[in-house]
Enzyme design. Structure first.
Site, PDB file in Angstrom:
ATOM      1  CG  ASP A 171      25.732 -52.342  51.036  1.00  0.00           C
ATOM      2  OD1 ASP A 171      25.861 -51.229  50.475  1.00  0.00           O
ATOM      3  OD2 ASP A 171      25.141 -52.493  52.123  1.00  0.00           O
ATOM      4  CG  ASN A 189      19.598 -48.382  44.504  1.00  0.00           C
ATOM      5  OD1 ASN A 189      20.071 -49.423  44.048  1.00  0.00           O
ATOM      6  ND2 ASN A 189      19.731 -48.066  45.787  1.00  0.00           N
TER       7      ASN A 189
HETATM    8  C1  FPP Z   1      25.644 -50.458  46.821  1.00  0.00           C
HETATM    9  O1  FPP Z   1      26.676 -49.676  47.347  1.00  0.00           O
HETATM   10  C2  FPP Z   1      25.772 -50.591  45.392  1.00  0.00           C
HETATM   11  C3  FPP Z   1      24.859 -50.147  44.468  1.00  0.00           C
HETATM   12  C4  FPP Z   1      23.601 -49.483  44.813  1.00  0.00           C
HETATM   13  C5  FPP Z   1      25.106 -50.288  43.037  1.00  0.00           C
HETATM   14  C6  FPP Z   1      25.756 -51.553  42.617  1.00  0.00           C
HETATM   15  C7  FPP Z   1      26.377 -51.334  41.338  1.00  0.00           C
HETATM   16  C8  FPP Z   1      27.544 -51.841  40.951  1.00  0.00           C
HETATM   17  C9  FPP Z   1      28.355 -52.789  41.732  1.00  0.00           C
HETATM   18  C10 FPP Z   1      28.080 -51.388  39.671  1.00  0.00           C
HETATM   19  C11 FPP Z   1      28.158 -52.417  38.639  1.00  0.00           C
HETATM   20  C12 FPP Z   1      26.942 -53.021  38.155  1.00  0.00           C
HETATM   21  C13 FPP Z   1      26.071 -52.576  37.218  1.00  0.00           C
HETATM   22  C14 FPP Z   1      25.410 -53.532  36.327  1.00  0.00           C
HETATM   23  C15 FPP Z   1      25.731 -51.147  37.032  1.00  0.00           C
HETATM   24  P1  FPP Z   1      26.297 -48.309  48.044  1.00  0.00           P
HETATM   25  O2  FPP Z   1      26.383 -47.245  47.019  1.00  0.00           O
HETATM   26  O3  FPP Z   1      24.975 -48.427  48.715  1.00  0.00           O
HETATM   27  O4  FPP Z   1      27.452 -48.176  49.091  1.00  0.00           O
HETATM   28  P2  FPP Z   1      27.376 -47.483  50.518  1.00  0.00           P
HETATM   29  O5  FPP Z   1      26.381 -48.250  51.339  1.00  0.00           O
HETATM   30  O6  FPP Z   1      28.768 -47.623  51.023  1.00  0.00           O
HETATM   31  O7  FPP Z   1      26.984 -46.060  50.288  1.00  0.00           O
END
Ligand code: FPP
Length: 244
Positions: A23, A71
């Site tokens: 996250d 998502n």
């Molecule tokens: C959460 O951060 C992350 C995600 C929803 C996506 C996770 C994806 C990766 C780490 C990319 C690599 C992996 C693959 C296989 C595609 P957030 O966007 O919710 O962050 P925030 O809470 O700060 O907005």
């Protein structure tokens, strides 16, 4: 370096299975005046180093929450960017994963992905199959509740068709009907970015997991952070509801 370094064992208790809620990509990007997509790209790099760091420590299973069923509700451009990243990630990382003996397994409902994404996923699973050093499990279009619903439907179907009796359904049978059927439960669940939630991730499997929360945003997660999580895990007294 001591001459027998290769034979030295890590005296700490290394978790067999680590699961990570990666996250903070969006906040990492925002802090730098970048697009959210750049945060996800940096998140991919953090994932890459974590895979090899975990494998080097002797971790056998690493499960990461890469895309939840929730998502899909993000802006279309971000969803498209994440799908693109999955395809790019497969292309960029499959040869090295194979070389390093890391096999990749996908958990989640693949039916909603485009043909292109599904082909990429089949490619990475196929090319890395048989890698015995560690298994990297990518949770994609995954949520624990939908996994449990799917397992329940499957068991109901089997009862209806006379394959099993309703009264025979037990914990083992439910575990065997989940996406994680052939996997051990996670020993340690890590969540980054200072959030303290499970967010529909491995709820059944997390029954006896230890939790570690890191304030670091996922793209900044490195070996030092992984070591801290393992140190913390190593000091825990896991009793599984028993007394020592
Ligand atoms: C959460 O951060 C992350 C995600 C929803 C996506 C996770 C994806 C990766 C780490 C990319 C690599 C992996 C693959 C296989 C595609 P957030 O966007 O919710 O962050 P925030 O809470 O700060 O907005």
């Amino acid at each position: 370096m001591p001459i027998f370094a290769g034979y030295m064992t890590d005296m700490r208790n290394i978790p067999q299975h680590i699961a990570i809620i990666m996250d903070g990509n969006g906040r990492w990007a925002k802090l730098r005046g970048k697009e959210r997509g750049e945060g996800h790209f940096a998140g991919m790099e953090a994932l890459q180093r974590t895979v090899y760091n975990a494998a080097n420590l002797g971790v056998k299973w690493l499960t990461v929450y890469a895309f939840s069923t929730e998502n899909w509700g993000r802006p279309q451009a971000e969803v498209d960017g994440l799908m693109e990243l999955v395809c790019k990630g497969v292309e960029m990382h499959t040869p090295e994963l194979k070389k390093q003996g890391v096999s990749v397994k996908i958990i989640g409902d693949k039916s909603r992905f485009s043909q292109k994404v599904n082909e990429a996923l089949a490619r990475i699973e196929g090319h890395t199959a048989g890698g015995e050093r560690m298994t990297l499990v990518l949770a994609l279009n995954y949520s624990s509740r939908s996994e449990i619903v799917a397992a329940t439907k499957e068991l109901a179907r089997r009862v209806k068709e006379g394959e099993i009796k309703a009264e025979d359904i037990d914990e083992k049978m439910i575990s065997a009907s989940l996406y994680t059927a052939d996997m051990p439960d996670p020993d340690l669940i890590i969540r980054t970015s200072g959030e303290y939630r499970l967010s529909n991730f491995l709820m059944w499997q997390a029954s006896y997991a230890e939790f570690y929360f890191s304030d670091v945003l996922w793209p900044d997660f490195d070996n030092e952070e992984l070591e801290k999580a393992i140190e913390s895990f190593s000091a825990r007294d896991r009793r599984y509801g028993l007394v020592k």
